[in-house]
Design a protein around this motif. Structure first.
Motif, PDB file in Angstrom:
ATOM      1  N   ASP A  71      -5.705   6.772   7.347  1.00  0.00           N
ATOM      2  CA  ASP A  71      -4.274   7.015   7.308  1.00  0.00           C
ATOM      3  C   ASP A  71      -3.873   7.815   6.088  1.00  0.00           C
ATOM      4  O   ASP A  71      -2.698   8.307   6.206  1.00  0.00           O
ATOM      5  N   THR A 102      -3.811   4.711   1.995  1.00  0.00           N
ATOM      6  CA  THR A 102      -4.518   3.779   1.330  1.00  0.00           C
ATOM      7  C   THR A 102      -6.045   3.896   1.282  1.00  0.00           C
ATOM      8  O   THR A 102      -6.435   4.810   2.005  1.00  0.00           O
ATOM      9  N   ALA A 103      -6.495   3.176   0.243  1.00  0.00           N
ATOM     10  CA  ALA A 103      -7.907   3.340   0.012  1.00  0.00           C
ATOM     11  C   ALA A 103      -8.510   1.931  -0.186  1.00  0.00           C
ATOM     12  O   ALA A 103      -7.652   0.836  -0.709  1.00  0.00           O
ATOM     13  N   MET A 104      -9.730   1.581   0.230  1.00  0.00           N
ATOM     14  CA  MET A 104     -10.145   0.312   0.035  1.00  0.00           C
ATOM     15  C   MET A 104     -10.796   0.371  -1.313  1.00  0.00           C
ATOM     16  O   MET A 104     -11.589   1.090  -1.582  1.00  0.00           O
ATOM     17  N   ASP A 133     -12.797   3.495  -1.159  1.00  0.00           N
ATOM     18  CA  ASP A 133     -13.250   4.066   0.469  1.00  0.00           C
ATOM     19  C   ASP A 133     -11.736   4.664   0.702  1.00  0.00           C
ATOM     20  O   ASP A 133     -10.861   4.077   1.262  1.00  0.00           O
ATOM     21  N   GLU A 134     -11.390   6.043   0.966  1.00  0.00           N
ATOM     22  CA  GLU A 134     -10.285   6.391   1.561  1.00  0.00           C
ATOM     23  C   GLU A 134     -10.093   6.132   2.867  1.00  0.00           C
ATOM     24  O   GLU A 134     -11.013   6.310   3.675  1.00  0.00           O
ATOM     25  N   GLN A 135      -8.940   5.733   3.386  1.00  0.00           N
ATOM     26  CA  GLN A 135      -8.877   5.440   4.785  1.00  0.00           C
ATOM     27  C   GLN A 135      -8.305   6.788   5.405  1.00  0.00           C
ATOM     28  O   GLN A 135      -7.535   7.312   5.062  1.00  0.00           O
ATOM     29  N   PRO A 149      -7.255  -3.309  -0.073  1.00  0.00           N
ATOM     30  CA  PRO A 149      -6.764  -2.102   0.031  1.00  0.00           C
ATOM     31  C   PRO A 149      -5.823  -1.960  -1.333  1.00  0.00           C
ATOM     32  O   PRO A 149      -5.134  -2.649  -1.657  1.00  0.00           O
TER      33      PRO A 149
END
Lengths: 127, 194
Positions: free
Chosen positions: B182, B185-187, B178-180, B115
């Motif tokens: 929340d 964060t992004a993976m 990969d936008e999370q 992340p």
């Protein structure tokens, strides 16, 4: 000044700097977590060894099979200091040992030779 | 054995089978997901080196795979947003991430994931997009320039990590954010092939 010896670890090279015989050897693999923390004291020792020195022939032996990107940057600083030592009247021979099958190590050595032309660069293939 | 034990054994067997099946399908030779520290990375590096030594690949290829693994794994140690250590800490860091080394049609690939703060993603995307469009000669030239320049603020390495990965890979690097849910964060995933 006192010689500097640091034994190799899983991710740090062996440092064998024999200032009394003017022979500086780095050997092994270099990928410490914090390259600056490892190399800054090593470079500082070389700087004090070189301070005010002239008319000395210094042999530098580098046998590194692998170094990560942050170590690369620190090695560059080390060779810059050694290059400056030539400009103050010393001879620095850089014995650069490399695996014949691995052009990256030889290429990096040639980079150093190009940038720090005062060093006497001697590439040597490991057999 | 009781009927209960048999049923538990069957379930275990079936779980193992489906895990092994996925492992085969994804050409996994090595997968780790969890905490990354320097000691853990050094131990994985040792295992990878043994595996590479027996792969029949050229020494240069082995070194490139090894180098990429180290750059990616140390990237997780230094920059994963899922951290157990202080953000500015430089030693004894402990962060969360994953690394996957695979072999497909005789070629190695490495994927790493961790992340990152969503705010860092655009800048990283710009840098990686630029790297993707560069030729090997351009990558080498950029590497040389970076080697001789001052470090960027916030960098714990030499600003050479992505360039080193791009230099050692045999094809342009691939990445994905990969936008999370929340929104913070992004993976981040990075893939290199050899």
């Amino acid at each position: 000044m006192e010689n500097l010896y640091i034994p190799a670890t899983a991710s740090e090279p062996e440092v064998d700097f024999r200032f009394d015989t003017h022979s500086l050897t780095l050997k092994g693999e270099s990928f410490p977590e914090n390259a600056a923390a490892f190399y800054v004291p090593v470079i500082a020792a070389v700087e004090s060894y070189l301070a005010g020195r002239s008319d000395t022939t210094i042999q530098v032996n580098v046998t590194l099979a692998y170094f990560n990107s942050s170590s690369t940057k620190m090695l560059f600083s080390l060779f810059e200091i050694l290059n400056n030592a030539v400009l103050s009247g010393n001879i620095v021979v850089l014995n650069w040992f490399y695996d014949e099958d691995d052009d990256t190590i030889l290429e990096f050595g040639q980079e150093i030779a190009d940038d720090f032309a005062a060093l006497e660069f001697r590439p040597q293939a490991l057999v | 054995m009781t009927e209960h034990t048999l049923r538990v054994n069957d379930m275990l067997q079936s779980e193992i089978n489906s895990f092994r099946e996925l492992e085969r399908k994804c050409n996994v030779i090595f997968y780790y997901s969890g905490l990354f520290s320097q000691n853990i990375v050094a131990a994985m590096a040792e295992a990878l080196k043994q595996r590479l030594a027996h792969s029949g690949n050229k020494a240069a290829t082995q070194r490139k795979v090894f180098s990429t693994f180290i750059e990616m794994a140390q990237n997780v140690i230094h920059y994963s947003a899922d951290t157990f250590s202080d953000v500015d800490q430089q030693d004894d860091e402990l962060r969360h991430g994953a690394v996957w080394i695979g072999e497909s049609e005789g070629k190695f690939f490495i994927v790493c994931g961790n992340p990152v703060a969503a705010s860092r993603a655009p800048r990283m995307r710009d840098r990686l997009n630029a790297l993707q469009s560069m030729s090997q000669e351009e990558i080498k030239a950029a590497y040389k320039t970076q080697l001789r320049s001052e470090n960027e603020a916030g960098s714990k390495g030499a600003g050479l990590g992505f360039l080193t990965v791009a230099r050692d890979a045999s094809e342009p690097i691939e990445f994905h954010f990969d936008e999370q849910p929340d929104g913070k964060t992004a993976m981040f995933y990075l893939k290199a092939k050899f």
